[in-house]
Write an enzyme that holds these catalytic residues in place. Structure first.
Site, short mmCIF file in Angstrom:
data_model
loop_
_atom_site.label_atom_id
_atom_site.label_comp_id
_atom_site.label_asym_id
_atom_site.label_seq_id
_atom_site.Cartn_x
_atom_site.Cartn_y
_atom_site.Cartn_z
N ASP A 143 0.79 -1.15 -0.13
CA ASP A 143 -0.10 -0.05 -0.02
C ASP A 143 0.86 1.17 0.04
O ASP A 143 2.02 1.18 0.53
CB ASP A 143 -0.79 -0.02 1.22
CG ASP A 143 -1.99 0.74 1.06
OD1 ASP A 143 -2.90 0.58 0.20
OD2 ASP A 143 -2.08 1.79 2.32
N LYS A 144 0.38 2.38 -0.54
CA LYS A 144 0.95 3.44 -0.45
C LYS A 144 1.71 4.09 1.01
O LYS A 144 2.42 4.74 1.26
CB LYS A 144 0.35 4.78 -1.21
CG LYS A 144 -0.10 5.87 -0.63
CD LYS A 144 -0.89 6.80 -1.77
CE LYS A 144 -1.09 8.09 -1.19
NZ LYS A 144 -1.95 8.88 -1.76
#
Ligand SMILES: [Zn+2]
Ligand SMILES: [Zn+2]
Length: 395
Positions: free
Chosen positions: A233-234
Site C-alpha cells: 500500500d502507499k
C-alpha cells in the site's frame, strides 16, 4: 596463394575475364565471387589479383554494388561517431541496401554458376564489421551483441540498439504515503516520448519513480521496467531485508556501473542492486512477515480472537472475479489487542495475499471480518521481512 595450384588460378582468371567482358565489377565483388573456389576469404586484394582491367574505368560503376564498398570509410566514421556515447565490447552489423544491388548479385552468380559465396549484403556487413571492430577495439558477436548497428545505405543513416541489461535488488521503505507504482506519462501512456524524455513516467514521486530515476541516470538509459516481487500500500513501510525486485534497462549507454551496497533515495533505500544475466521467467515464490493494524466496528470478543490461530491449518482462498481460485498459506499468526476495537495482527504469509481483502471482505476465505463476526477495517500494514523462497533467487 602459394598453396593454390596453377590450374585453379588459371581457371579462376578465365572465369573473371569472362565476367568482366560482360560486366564492370569492383575488386570487392570480384574477390567475393572467386573466394569460394579458391578457399579464401573475400577481400578487395583478392579481387585485385584477378582484375585484368587493373584500373577500373572511373565512369563505369561496379554492376553489382554500384561502388558501395568505396563508401565504407565514410560509413564507418559515421558509425563511430554515432556509437561514441555507448559503452560496448561486442557488436553486430546489419545493413539496408537497394534491392537492385542484391538482384544484380544474384544475376551474376546465376549466370556464371557461382555457388556457395557470401552474398553482397553479408559481404558488406563483414567489411564494415572488420573496419568498425578494428577502430573501436570491439568484437563482432553474432549471437548476443551488446550493440547492434543498422546502416541504411538508402539514406546514409545508422540506427543503434543497445542490448538490455537486468538488475536484481531490494528496497526498504522508510516514508509513508509513497505509492509503489508510478503513473505513466499522460502524453505517451508509458511508451516514451519527447515530453517525458523517453522514460515513459509522469514523475518520480513513487518507489518505482525513485528507482527508475536512479537507474536511468547511472546507466544513461531510456526506459526502466520493474518486475515487483509483491506489492504494498502507499502507506506501508518496508523494513528487514526489503522487497526484492527485478529490473530491465532498455537502451543503456553505460554497461559497467559500480553500485554501492546501499543507496539512499527519497523515501526508500536500495540494497545490493546488481546486474544479473536475465530475469526469472516464472513467478518467484516468497513469504512476508506483516504487521496489520485493524479497527473493528464492534468491541472485539476474546473467544473469537483465540480462534484466529486455527487459520494456520486451512488454506486461504483468494477469489478473483472470473479467474481461478488461488490458494495461499498462513504460517504464523499472533495478535495484540490495543483497546476494545483495535487490533494488531502479526503474520507470516505467502506472498500475493491481498492484505486489505483478508481483513475486510469475502474475496478472501476465510477472512478476519468473518472470523471475528465483526466488520473490520485494515488501517495500515507494514512489511517486516520478505523472503524469496526459490533457490535460484534466494537472497
Ligand atoms: Zn562491387
Ligand atoms: Zn511520454
Amino acid at each position: 596463394m602459394v598453396s593454390i595450384g596453377m590450374k585453379k588460378i588459371n581457371s579462376t582468371q578465365h572465369l573473371v575475364n569472362n565476367i568482366l567482358r560482360n560486366y564492370s565489377l569492383c575488386n570487392f565483388c570480384i574477390g567475393r565471387l572467386v573466394s569460394k573456389e579458391l578457399g579464401l576469404k573475400p577481400s578487395s586484394n583478392l579481387g585485385k589479383k584477378f582484375n585484368s582491367k587493373a584500373e577500373k574505368s572511373e565512369l563505369k560503376k561496379c554492376f553489382i554494388c554500384k561502388d558501395i564498398f568505396e563508401k565504407l570509410d565514410e560509413v564507418v566514421a559515421h558509425m563511430i561517431e554515432n556509437s561514441s556515447s555507448y559503452q560496448f565490447s561486442t557488436f553486430l552489423i546489419g545493413s539496408i541496401i537497394k534491392p537492385s544491388i542484391s538482384d544484380n548479385d544474384d544475376t551474376v552468380r546465376s549466370k556464371f554458376k557461382i555457388k556457395g559465396v557470401m552474398n553482397v549484403k553479408t559481404h558488406l556487413n563483414h567489411e564494415i564489421g572488420k573496419k568498425f571492430g578494428r577502430r573501436t577495439k570491439s568484437k563482432l558477436d553474432g549471437m548476443d551483441p551488446e550493440l547492434t548497428l543498422k546502416v541504411n545505405f538508402k539514406d546514409n543513416s545508422c540506427k543503434i540498439h543497445s542490448r538490455s541489461l537486468f538488475l536484481y535488488g531490494r528496497y526498504t521503505k522508510v516514508r509513508r504515503n509513497l505509492p509503489q507504482k508510478q503513473d505513466t506519462c499522460k502524453n505517451c501512456q508509458g511508451k516514451g516520448c519527447v515530453s517525458c524524455d523517453y522514460h515513459g513516467l509522469e514523475n518520480f514521486n513513487s518507489v518505482e519513480g525513485q528507482i527508475a530515476q536512479f537507474v536511468i541516470k547511472k546507466f544513461k538509459s531510456k526506459q526502466v521496467k520493474i518486475n515487483w516481487i509483491g506489492g504494498e500500500d502507499k502507506a506501508s513501510l518496508i523494513s528487514g531485508n526489503g522487497r526484492p525486485f527485478f529490473l530491465k534497462i532498455s537502451e543503456p549507454h553505460i554497461r559497467n556501473v559500480r553500485i554501492k551496497k546501499q543507496d539512499y533515495l527519497d523515501g526508500i533505500k536500495l540494497h545490493d542492486l546488481r546486474q544479473i544475466k536475465s530475469q526469472p521467467k516464472d513467478s518467484v515464490p516468497f513469504r512476508s512477515k506483516v504487521i496489520i493494524l485493524v479497527k473493528s466496528e464492534l468491541p472485539l470478543e476474546d473467544d473469537l480472537l483465540k480462534k484466529l490461530s486455527l487459520i494456520k491449518n486451512i488454506p486461504l482462498e483468494i477469489h478473483n472475479r472470473g479467474e481461478k481460485i488461488i490458494k495461499k498459506s498462513i504460517y504464523d499468526i499472533k495478535y495484540k489487542k490495543s483497546d476494545s476495537t483495535s487490533l494488531k495482527i502479526f503474520m507470516l504469509i505467502d506472498g500475493g495475499v491481498p492484505i486489505k481483502s483478508f481483513i475486510e471482505n469475502s474475496r478472501v476465505k476465510p477472512n478476519i471480518s468473518d472470523m471475528l463476526q465483526n466488520r473490520c477495517t485494515c488501517v495500515q500494514f507494514d512489511f517486516k521481512q520478505i523472503d524469496v523462497m526459490s533457490s535460484n533467487w534466494k537472497n
